[in-house]
Design a protein around this motif. Structure first.
Motif, mmCIF file in Angstrom:
data_model
loop_
_atom_site.group_PDB
_atom_site.id
_atom_site.type_symbol
_atom_site.label_atom_id
_atom_site.label_comp_id
_atom_site.label_asym_id
_atom_site.label_seq_id
_atom_site.Cartn_x
_atom_site.Cartn_y
_atom_site.Cartn_z
ATOM 1 N N LEU A 188 -6.418 108.174 -44.617
ATOM 2 C CA LEU A 188 -6.591 109.572 -44.209
ATOM 3 C C LEU A 188 -6.367 110.516 -45.381
ATOM 4 O O LEU A 188 -7.093 111.506 -45.550
ATOM 5 C CB LEU A 188 -5.624 109.915 -43.072
ATOM 6 N N LEU A 189 -5.390 110.215 -46.220
ATOM 7 C CA LEU A 189 -5.130 111.052 -47.383
ATOM 8 C C LEU A 189 -6.311 111.020 -48.353
ATOM 9 O O LEU A 189 -6.722 112.045 -48.893
ATOM 10 C CB LEU A 189 -3.849 110.610 -48.085
ATOM 11 N N GLY A 190 -6.863 109.840 -48.573
ATOM 12 C CA GLY A 190 -8.023 109.732 -49.446
ATOM 13 C C GLY A 190 -9.222 110.487 -48.918
ATOM 14 O O GLY A 190 -10.012 111.050 -49.687
ATOM 15 N N ALA A 191 -9.366 110.515 -47.600
ATOM 16 C CA ALA A 191 -10.497 111.217 -46.982
ATOM 17 C C ALA A 191 -10.447 112.711 -47.253
ATOM 18 O O ALA A 191 -11.485 113.386 -47.245
ATOM 19 C CB ALA A 191 -10.515 110.954 -45.480
ATOM 20 N N ILE A 192 -9.249 113.244 -47.482
ATOM 21 C CA ILE A 192 -9.130 114.683 -47.769
ATOM 22 C C ILE A 192 -8.783 114.925 -49.234
ATOM 23 O O ILE A 192 -8.214 115.950 -49.599
ATOM 24 C CB ILE A 192 -8.108 115.369 -46.838
ATOM 25 N N ASP A 193 -9.110 113.933 -50.091
ATOM 26 C CA ASP A 193 -9.069 114.074 -51.557
ATOM 27 C C ASP A 193 -7.693 113.895 -52.171
ATOM 28 O O ASP A 193 -7.480 114.283 -53.326
ATOM 29 C CB ASP A 193 -9.636 115.437 -52.005
ATOM 30 N N SER A 370 -8.358 109.133 -56.910
ATOM 31 C CA SER A 370 -9.138 108.469 -57.945
ATOM 32 C C SER A 370 -9.422 107.054 -57.460
ATOM 33 O O SER A 370 -8.602 106.156 -57.610
ATOM 34 C CB SER A 370 -8.383 108.447 -59.273
ATOM 35 N N GLY A 371 -10.567 106.883 -56.816
ATOM 36 C CA GLY A 371 -10.914 105.576 -56.273
ATOM 37 C C GLY A 371 -11.806 105.721 -55.056
ATOM 38 O O GLY A 371 -12.299 106.793 -54.727
ATOM 39 N N TRP A 372 -12.008 104.616 -54.368
ATOM 40 C CA TRP A 372 -12.860 104.602 -53.180
ATOM 41 C C TRP A 372 -12.131 105.261 -52.009
ATOM 42 O O TRP A 372 -10.953 105.004 -51.778
ATOM 43 C CB TRP A 372 -13.255 103.182 -52.811
ATOM 44 N N ALA A 373 -12.839 106.103 -51.296
ATOM 45 C CA ALA A 373 -12.223 106.830 -50.176
ATOM 46 C C ALA A 373 -13.291 107.168 -49.146
ATOM 47 O O ALA A 373 -14.495 107.157 -49.446
ATOM 48 C CB ALA A 373 -11.552 108.113 -50.674
#
Length: 486
Positions: A188-193, A370-373
């Motif tokens: 979820l954090l990665g989805a919002i950058d 920095s990575g796949w999200a």
């Protein structure tokens, strides 16, 4: 994350916000940026900056280039295509259909949509107050030989909706079961950058994700006070396309709900939430009028009644403000420096919960993904769709027991509404009460909901002594062992 790519496949993009790149220089909202990343990156996440630059030059002009665009449309009689957001309006009086391009300052007084074009595009254009897509613009020159005389207008000659993904909500719900709660929080954090490894504790992560609750639950009203630089404006203003961030200047009843002179709906119409930024600096016009309008709207779950205009909105109201270090304390009055609007208990009581923004670390490179999200467009569309699923509230009603006699209804409703939003966000895979892990629900949904509402109650008691009465204490919430109980 290989597991993320395995299960979400086309809905995953490679984001690297630590680097200053061609994509970041465009200053685009996250959902549009991720669409471009997906379009111009290979399977390994390598971005073709040359193709991106060509696309941006053709379809993403800056506002400063608007005069050049008008020259091409009017003088050279070109049809110009740009990727932008568009709003439409239909005049009740004349039936005339017009549009606005907010990013370029083009108003509906200068535009028109022919009936044949409207027939082709209206299904896409009426889906929201603001719609993103590729607009094709032409020109209707003035004509003084007819009566009444026709003035020159920018014409919409075609529209292609920006809808890069089809959303399978059931798949999203089911695939959640393939991840642990810790893995899911990081997704979820990665989805919002945001980079999950940049946070020191799970509590910091969860406080950041609390900002997403108005994205996923209708008419959820929150207030967040936080230090500067913790990303409030970014989350509410740039992550998704369904909410609205406003702040600075004047925020009035007309702008928020309905403008009687212009006969136009306000910010709340067509948005999932309206976040009012920098509340310490905002002028709310006639304070009593604005307070009354907000209280009525928030009390009646989005019903609007302004001088004969009646409407409804599912938008939650979110108040955002900065707070000094010495005032970051729920046990002292944190609202004393806020505008007069917030100095009466009636409005504050209708705010469901408080976000302790000082638990969120200040933005740094370590917190940038920095990575796949997950693609932000896909993710925020999922949140938008989940707003309509009432199953989760039914589950909360079944498993949460209020043990206090005659509990204060605003406390119980606030806690259940926030807990429902947490359930949707963190455990979308549950389909019935029997699916719920009660220990996890208590830790990640119910307890945080009670804490968020308890801070509101503490502040209420400082503003209004009547809230110290026993009948307004925070009720006792417990989990039913028998999940089938009603």
């Amino acid at each position: 994350m290989d597991k993320l790519r395995e299960y979400f496949d086309e809905m995953v993009v490679y984001k690297d916000l630590k680097k200053s790149s061609a994509i970041s220089s465009l200053g685009l909202p996250s959902f549009l940026r991720d669409w471009l990343l997906k379009r111009f990156s290979d399977d390994d996440g390598e971005l073709d900056t040359e193709e991106l630059a060509d696309f941006a030059k053709s379809y993403l002009p800056s506002r400063e280039e608007w005069t050049q665009i008008k020259d091409r449309i009017i003088t050279d009689n070109e049809r110009v295509k740009i990727l932008t957001k568009i709003t439409v309006d239909i005049s009740i009086k004349t039936g005339e259909i017009t549009f606005e391009l907010p990013n370029f300052g083009l108003t509906n007084k200068e535009t028109m949509i022919d009936n044949d074009v409207w027939e082709t595009c209206r299904e896409d254009l009426v889906n929201g107050q603001e719609v993103w897509g590729v607009v094709e613009l032409g020109y209707r020159p003035p004509d003084e030989t007819v009566k009444p005389k026709l003035s020159g207008k920018i014409r919409l000659t075609n529209f292609t909706s920006f809808c890069p993904y089809s959303v399978d909500l059931d798949y999203y719900k089911d695939v959640r079961s393939e991840f642990t709660i810790s893995e899911w929080i990081d997704i979820l954090l990665g989805a919002i950058d945001y980079n999950a490894s940049g946070y020191k504790t799970e509590s910091q992560k969860l406080t950041m994700l609390t900002r997403l609750l108005p994205f996923i639950e209708k008419n959820l009203n929150l207030i967040e006070l936080a230090p500067k630089g913790t990303g409030k404006s970014y989350v509410f203003g740039r992550i998704g396309k369904y909410g609205m961030l406003t702040g600075g200047g004047m925020v009035t009843r007309a702008r928020m709900f309905y403008d009687m002179s212009k006969k136009t709906p306000g910010f709340v119409m067509g948005h999932d939430f309206v976040a009012i930024d920098e509340v310490k600096l905002v002028q709310f016009g006639n304070t009593d009028e604005m307070r009354s309008a907000l209280q009525e709207y928030m009390e009646n779950n989005g019903n609007i009644n302004v001088s004969g205009f009646e409407g409804h909105s599912d938008a939650g109201i979110v108040f955002l403000g900065n707070i000094d270090q010495e005032r970051m304390d729920e046990y002292q009055n944190m609202f004393s420096e806020l505008p007069a609007l917030f100095q009466e208990s009636a409005l504050l009581d209708r705010i469901h919960g408080f976000i302790k923004g000082w638990d969120i670390p200040a933005m740094s490179d370590d917190l940038k993904v920095s990575g796949w999200a997950l693609n932000s467009e896909y993710f925020c569309t999922i949140l938008h769709e989940l707003r309509n699923d009432v199953t989760y509230r039914t589950i909360v009603d079944q498993i949460v027991e209020v043990r206090s006699p005659n509990p204060y209804v605003r406390h119980t409703e606030a806690v259940k509404r926030i807990a429902t939003a947490f359930l949707k966000l963190l455990f979308p895979n549950v389909r019935c009460a029997q699916d719920v892990d009660l220990r996890e629900f208590n830790r990640y949904c119910l307890r945080p909901a009670v804490q968020m509402r308890s801070i509101i109650l503490k502040q209420l008691c400082m503003i209004d002594k009547s809230y110290k009465d026993a009948d307004r204490n925070m009720p006792e919430f417990a989990l039913r062992k028998d999940k089938n109980a009603n």
